[in-house]
Motif scaffolding. Structure first.
Motif, PDB file in Angstrom:
ATOM      1  N   VAL A  31       0.855  -1.181   0.000  1.00 11.51           N
ATOM      2  CA  VAL A  31       0.000   0.000   0.000  1.00 11.51           C
ATOM      3  C   VAL A  31       0.892   1.232   0.000  1.00 11.51           C
ATOM      4  O   VAL A  31       1.962   1.237   0.609  1.00 11.51           O
ATOM      5  N   PHE A  32       0.446   2.252  -0.721  1.00  9.29           N
ATOM      6  CA  PHE A  32       1.138   3.540  -0.742  1.00  9.29           C
ATOM      7  C   PHE A  32       0.111   4.612  -0.438  1.00  9.29           C
ATOM      8  O   PHE A  32      -0.999   4.583  -0.974  1.00  9.29           O
ATOM      9  N   ALA A  33       0.457   5.533   0.441  1.00 11.40           N
ATOM     10  CA  ALA A  33      -0.454   6.630   0.773  1.00 11.40           C
ATOM     11  C   ALA A  33       0.324   7.926   0.912  1.00 11.40           C
ATOM     12  O   ALA A  33       1.462   7.931   1.377  1.00 11.40           O
ATOM     13  N   ILE A  34      -0.306   9.017   0.504  1.00 16.75           N
ATOM     14  CA  ILE A  34       0.247  10.346   0.742  1.00 16.75           C
ATOM     15  C   ILE A  34      -0.307  10.807   2.086  1.00 16.75           C
ATOM     16  O   ILE A  34      -1.513  10.888   2.269  1.00 16.75           O
ATOM     17  N   LEU A  35       0.584  11.076   3.030  1.00 17.23           N
ATOM     18  CA  LEU A  35       0.222  11.505   4.381  1.00 17.23           C
ATOM     19  C   LEU A  35       0.694  12.935   4.615  1.00 17.23           C
ATOM     20  O   LEU A  35       1.478  13.469   3.848  1.00 17.23           O
ATOM     21  N   ASN A  38      -0.414  19.274   3.034  1.00 15.96           N
ATOM     22  CA  ASN A  38      -0.838  20.644   3.295  1.00 15.96           C
ATOM     23  C   ASN A  38      -0.682  21.442   2.014  1.00 15.96           C
ATOM     24  O   ASN A  38      -0.126  20.957   1.034  1.00 15.96           O
ATOM     25  N   GLU A  39      -1.170  22.672   2.001  1.00 20.13           N
ATOM     26  CA  GLU A  39      -1.172  23.436   0.765  1.00 20.13           C
ATOM     27  C   GLU A  39       0.178  24.063   0.436  1.00 20.13           C
ATOM     28  O   GLU A  39       0.372  24.522  -0.673  1.00 20.13           O
ATOM     29  N   TRP A  40       1.128  24.080   1.363  1.00 22.26           N
ATOM     30  CA  TRP A  40       2.397  24.751   1.102  1.00 22.26           C
ATOM     31  C   TRP A  40       3.531  23.791   0.785  1.00 22.26           C
ATOM     32  O   TRP A  40       4.418  24.108   0.021  1.00 22.26           O
ATOM     33  N   CYS A  41       3.544  22.646   1.388  1.00 23.93           N
ATOM     34  CA  CYS A  41       4.644  21.694   1.221  1.00 23.93           C
ATOM     35  C   CYS A  41       4.126  20.398   0.615  1.00 23.93           C
ATOM     36  O   CYS A  41       3.010  19.982   0.911  1.00 23.93           O
ATOM     37  N   PRO A  42       4.938  19.737  -0.217  1.00 20.51           N
ATOM     38  CA  PRO A  42       4.532  18.428  -0.727  1.00 20.51           C
ATOM     39  C   PRO A  42       4.268  17.477   0.447  1.00 20.51           C
ATOM     40  O   PRO A  42       4.963  17.516   1.452  1.00 20.51           O
ATOM     41  N   GLY A  43       3.270  16.645   0.308  1.00 21.03           N
ATOM     42  CA  GLY A  43       2.896  15.726   1.384  1.00 21.03           C
ATOM     43  C   GLY A  43       3.921  14.637   1.593  1.00 21.03           C
ATOM     44  O   GLY A  43       4.626  14.237   0.679  1.00 21.03           O
ATOM     45  N   GLY A  44       3.986  14.170   2.805  1.00 20.14           N
ATOM     46  CA  GLY A  44       4.800  13.006   3.093  1.00 20.14           C
ATOM     47  C   GLY A  44       4.063  11.767   2.611  1.00 20.14           C
ATOM     48  O   GLY A  44       2.883  11.825   2.274  1.00 20.14           O
ATOM     49  N   GLY A  45       4.742  10.659   2.568  1.00 22.01           N
ATOM     50  CA  GLY A  45       4.094   9.442   2.103  1.00 22.01           C
ATOM     51  C   GLY A  45       4.707   8.212   2.728  1.00 22.01           C
ATOM     52  O   GLY A  45       5.789   8.272   3.317  1.00 22.01           O
ATOM     53  N   ARG A  60       6.993  14.822   5.474  1.00 18.15           N
ATOM     54  CA  ARG A  60       6.791  16.125   4.842  1.00 18.15           C
ATOM     55  C   ARG A  60       7.846  17.086   5.360  1.00 18.15           C
ATOM     56  O   ARG A  60       8.123  17.144   6.550  1.00 18.15           O
ATOM     57  N   GLY A  61       8.440  17.845   4.447  1.00 20.00           N
ATOM     58  CA  GLY A  61       9.399  18.872   4.848  1.00 20.00           C
ATOM     59  C   GLY A  61       8.700  20.013   5.560  1.00 20.00           C
ATOM     60  O   GLY A  61       7.492  20.202   5.427  1.00 20.00           O
ATOM     61  N   GLU A  62       9.438  20.740   6.337  1.00 23.11           N
ATOM     62  CA  GLU A  62       8.871  21.877   7.066  1.00 23.11           C
ATOM     63  C   GLU A  62       9.069  23.160   6.282  1.00 23.11           C
ATOM     64  O   GLU A  62      10.012  23.301   5.514  1.00 23.11           O
ATOM     65  N   ARG A  63       8.169  24.130   6.473  1.00 22.62           N
ATOM     66  CA  ARG A  63       8.304  25.434   5.820  1.00 22.62           C
ATOM     67  C   ARG A  63       9.412  26.211   6.477  1.00 22.62           C
ATOM     68  O   ARG A  63       9.627  26.061   7.657  1.00 22.62           O
ATOM     69  N   LEU A 146      -3.286   3.878   8.465  1.00 22.24           N
ATOM     70  CA  LEU A 146      -1.920   4.224   8.043  1.00 22.24           C
ATOM     71  C   LEU A 146      -1.461   5.508   8.728  1.00 22.24           C
ATOM     72  O   LEU A 146      -0.328   5.610   9.189  1.00 22.24           O
ATOM     73  N   PHE A 147      -2.362   6.487   8.799  1.00 23.77           N
ATOM     74  CA  PHE A 147      -2.019   7.751   9.447  1.00 23.77           C
ATOM     75  C   PHE A 147      -1.770   7.554  10.935  1.00 23.77           C
ATOM     76  O   PHE A 147      -0.871   8.157  11.513  1.00 23.77           O
ATOM     77  N   GLU A 148      -2.562   6.694  11.544  1.00 16.72           N
ATOM     78  CA  GLU A 148      -2.376   6.390  12.972  1.00 16.72           C
ATOM     79  C   GLU A 148      -0.987   5.811  13.230  1.00 16.72           C
ATOM     80  O   GLU A 148      -0.328   6.154  14.207  1.00 16.72           O
ATOM     81  N   VAL A 149      -0.532   4.943  12.335  1.00 16.84           N
ATOM     82  CA  VAL A 149       0.762   4.292  12.510  1.00 16.84           C
ATOM     83  C   VAL A 149       1.917   5.190  12.074  1.00 16.84           C
ATOM     84  O   VAL A 149       2.944   5.263  12.756  1.00 16.84           O
TER      85      VAL A 149
END
Length: 156
Positions: A31-35, A38-45, A60-63, A146-149
């Protein structure tokens, strides 16, 4: 985050029958998910191999660094413990049997950036619709697990 986006595109485009017999458990699946979108930084996954529990997590990188092409992408690799892996396998199988899209959906407008979920396995592949409001309850439950983990927990 280029790596996760490329992986999502690769798995979403992978060929294969739409479904395997619902009563059979896949011999291998991922399974692959984008976690952490946000609107400013590419999502983590996260990419998770469900047979062994091996995962690759792209945070996800920080601003403001996330907009820099030279900013490092925090990557973590590991293996899930058996309890978390069993929970994810169970939710995965439920989502796989039910499907990732619900009928009669209403798209949700969000500034949170892209949202994605792809499942693959022996003889099948499926991607959740781009519109979050069109995800089945089972797809949402898999994403939530997935987000919980993997989500929002610095250093896991």
């Amino acid at each position: 985050m280029i790596g996760a986006t490329a992986a999502f595109a690769l798995f979403a485009a992978s060929p294969g029958p739409a479904a395997q017999a619902a009563s059979t458990e896949p011999t291998s699946a991922a399974v692959f998910a984008i976690l952490d979108r946000n609107e400013w930084c590419p999502g983590g996954g996260v990419f998770l191999e469900l047979q062994t529990g091996a995962f690759t997590l792209y945070r996800r990188g920080e601003r403001p660094e996330c907009s820099s092409l030279h900013a490092p992408v925090p990557i973590e690799r590991g293996v899930l413990d058996s309890t978390a892996l069993q929970r994810l396998r169970s939710v995965f199988l439920t989502a796989r049997r039910a499907g990732l899209k619900r009928a009669g959906c209403e798209p949700i407008v969000s500034n949170g950036g892209p949202h994605g979920l792809v499942i693959v396995g022996s003889g099948f592949s499926a991607a959740a619709p781009e519109e979050e409001g069109c995800w089945s309850q089972e797809a949402s439950a898999l994403f939530d697990e997935l987000f919980e983990v993997f989500g929002n927990e610095p250093g896991r």
